[in-house]
Design an enzyme around this catalytic site. Structure first.
Site, short mmCIF file in Angstrom:
data_model
loop_
_atom_site.label_atom_id
_atom_site.label_comp_id
_atom_site.label_asym_id
_atom_site.label_seq_id
_atom_site.Cartn_x
_atom_site.Cartn_y
_atom_site.Cartn_z
N PRO A 287 14.68 -2.60 -6.64
CA PRO A 287 13.34 -3.20 -6.68
C PRO A 287 12.69 -3.23 -5.30
O PRO A 287 13.35 -3.48 -4.30
CB PRO A 287 13.62 -4.63 -7.16
N ARG A 289 8.55 -3.68 -5.05
CA ARG A 289 7.37 -4.50 -5.31
C ARG A 289 7.71 -5.89 -5.83
O ARG A 289 7.13 -6.89 -5.40
CB ARG A 289 6.51 -3.78 -6.35
N CYS A 355 -15.37 5.23 7.61
CA CYS A 355 -16.50 6.07 7.22
C CYS A 355 -16.18 6.90 5.99
O CYS A 355 -16.06 8.13 6.07
CB CYS A 355 -16.90 6.95 8.39
N1 LLP Z 1 13.44 3.66 -6.24
C1 LLP Z 1 12.80 4.83 -6.13
C2 LLP Z 1 13.58 6.07 -6.22
C3 LLP Z 1 11.42 4.86 -5.96
O1 LLP Z 1 10.79 6.03 -5.86
C4 LLP Z 1 10.68 3.64 -5.88
C5 LLP Z 1 9.24 3.64 -5.69
C6 LLP Z 1 11.41 2.43 -5.97
C7 LLP Z 1 12.78 2.49 -6.17
C8 LLP Z 1 10.75 1.10 -5.89
O2 LLP Z 1 9.83 0.89 -6.90
P1 LLP Z 1 9.16 -0.55 -7.13
O3 LLP Z 1 10.25 -1.48 -7.54
O4 LLP Z 1 8.55 -0.99 -5.84
O5 LLP Z 1 8.17 -0.34 -8.19
N2 LLP Z 1 2.67 3.17 -3.48
C9 LLP Z 1 2.64 2.79 -4.88
C10 LLP Z 1 4.03 2.67 -5.48
C11 LLP Z 1 4.87 3.90 -5.29
C12 LLP Z 1 6.31 3.71 -5.73
C13 LLP Z 1 7.15 4.82 -5.24
N3 LLP Z 1 8.53 4.71 -5.56
C14 LLP Z 1 1.83 1.51 -5.01
O6 LLP Z 1 1.22 1.07 -4.04
O7 LLP Z 1 1.76 0.93 -6.09
#
Ligand code: LLP
Length: 432
Positions: A287, A289, A355
């Site tokens: 995790p 986010r 910009c």
């Molecule tokens: N594991 C892998 C292999 C991943 O690619 C990611 C996120 C995570 C774990 C963590 O995912 P989370 O638990 O945070 O959802 N920049 C985008 C989100 C891109 C996520 C990329 N990979 C945003 O601002 O929403």
């Protein structure tokens, strides 16, 4: 949808208005701005700890590893907090491994994900002795085998399989688990490649892995992906392999809007824990986010307000270079006044100084009307906020502060003009 609101133990917020001023834990936001200026990222450490503990509790019935996805927020103070809680790390680059190790996260709690690991990165991770490589292609498997053999060592691997599940509700760019995404190894080919892996020099099959996307608000796709992975585990066992873990990746969604629901941890645990328990496997989750998103605030000052084309604009000193999510993913972030005055709400576009027309923090948003000089707080920016920021338009990156109860500490100083040009020291400049 199987979601309700977030788990009850997560319902409190570290950001409350007290005596007319928004606080972060026990520190007034105005005090933070007085000390460190704007734009300013602020993280509430107790919120991160609370969220970590809630997940830990939900997964308690099975052996597990919470490998925090460093990409969400790689600030060393955040990584230290994770380390103190006992977390591991999910990394996707040498740079992320460097940070995780500096923060004291043990190498045997690190998993290395990502579609494009270089030979150099593979060597560095082998030297550290990480828990597992999550391998995304047959080519990568061969590269890892070659590097490990040359180093006279063995690499622990899991194949990141693509289970072809569709996680709806997320922005197109955040979906990864459908068959046509660039990620992972087609689940229909996984068994064959595992058989090859088992015979390869320098390779030890340790687990199976997937990651189906981000900001997923329904437990069903996790459940489906897990079922498919566990069928694969059965196959591997019949082939004589002994995988020890299943890694379900990250992706647990959180509420962004006031009335939105995040994933309920109990439903998540109900969907995965019993199935894992039957297999005797260790559960790894990645995790990002979920742990840090709701713990972050971006403080920004209103520079000007203006009207044009029948619209009202609030021009803030934070832009898309500081927070990319609104323009890149149409991401919604709640915006509140730091010192609410009870004025009439007005529909406004909150825009930054960059910009580009795509430089906005919110569009057509009803917000208490604000005046130049006042402070706004952009919420739920702890994940993929600072981490995705840039110096576009040559704006030094914002400072980051962590708050722990009544204490605020600078976790990253504001960049300077010298920082902006520091890497260009080879260029000869004319004096004066
Ligand atoms: N594991 C892998 C292999 C991943 O690619 C990611 C996120 C995570 C774990 C963590 O995912 P989370 O638990 O945070 O959802 N920049 C985008 C989100 C891109 C996520 C990329 N990979 C945003 O601002 O929403």
């Amino acid at each position: 949808m199987q979601t309700t609101s977030e788990s009850p133990q997560l319902s409190s917020t570290p950001f409350e208005v007290r005596d007319g001023v928004l606080h972060c834990e026990d520190v007034p936001a105005t005090e933070l701005v007085r000390r460190w200026g704007t734009p300013l990222y602020v993280y509430a450490l107790n919120e991160i700890r609370k969220r970590y503990r809630a997940l830990e509790e939900a997964l308690a019935p099975v052996p597990h590893l919470i490998a925090y996805a460093v990409k969400a927020n790689g600030n060393l103070a955040i990584l230290r907090t994770m380390q103190e809680m006992g977390a591991g790390a999910d990394i996707v680059s040498h740079g992320e491994m460097h940070r995780a190790r500096l923060a004291g996260i043990p190498a045997d709690r690190i998993v290395f994900s990502g579609v494009g690991k270089t030979v150099h990165e593979i060597g560095a991770a082998l030297k550290e002795g990480i828990y597992a490589f999550n391998v995304e292609s047959e080519g990568e498997l061969h590269a890892i085998s070659d590097v490990a053999t040359a180093m006279g060592t063995t690499a622990n691997v899991a194949l990141r399989v693509n289970p072809d599940v569709h996680a709806s509700g997320t922005h197109e760019y955040m979906r990864t688990g459908h068959a046509t995404a660039k990620f992972g190894i087609d689940i229909n080919r996984a068994r064959d490649i595992y058989r090859k892996a088992a015979r390869m020099q320098g390779i030890r099959v340790r687990g199976v892995d997937t990651h189906i996307g981000s900001q997923i608000l329904d437990v069903k796709p996790f459940q489906t992906a897990l079922e498919r992975l566990l069928t694969l585990v059965d196959d591997l066992r019949s082939d004589g392999m002994e995988p020890e873990f299943v890694d379900l990746g990250g992706g647990i969604g959180i509420p962004y809007g006031e009335d939105e629901s995040g994933i309920d941890l109990r439903s998540f645990a109900d969907a995965v824990v019993p199935a894992i328990r039957e297999t005797g496997l260790r559960l790894v989750v990645e995790p990002g986010r979920f742990l840090v998103g709701p713990a972050g605030l971006l403080l920004t000052r209103v520079l000007y307000t203006k009207q044009g084309g029948g619209k009202d604009f609030v021009i803030a000193d934070a832009g898309m270079n500081d927070l990319m999510r609104p323009s890149h993913y149409a991401g919604y972030h709640e915006i509140v006044p730091v010192e609410p005055q009870g004025r009439e709400p007005l529909e406004v576009d909150v825009v930054g100084p960059i910009c580009e027309t795509g430089d906005f923090l919110a569009r057509a948003r009803r917000l208490e009307s604000t005046k130049a000089g006042e402070l706004l707080a952009v919420k739920t920016v702890g994940a993929y906020g600072f981490a995705m920021s840039s110096v576009y338009n040559q704006r030094p990156r914002a400072a980051e502060v962590v708050v722990d109860g009544g204490e605020a500490t600078l976790a990253r100083r504001r960049e300077t003009l010298d920082d902006l040009v520091a890497a260009e020291s080879e260029v000869e400049l004319l004096d004066g």
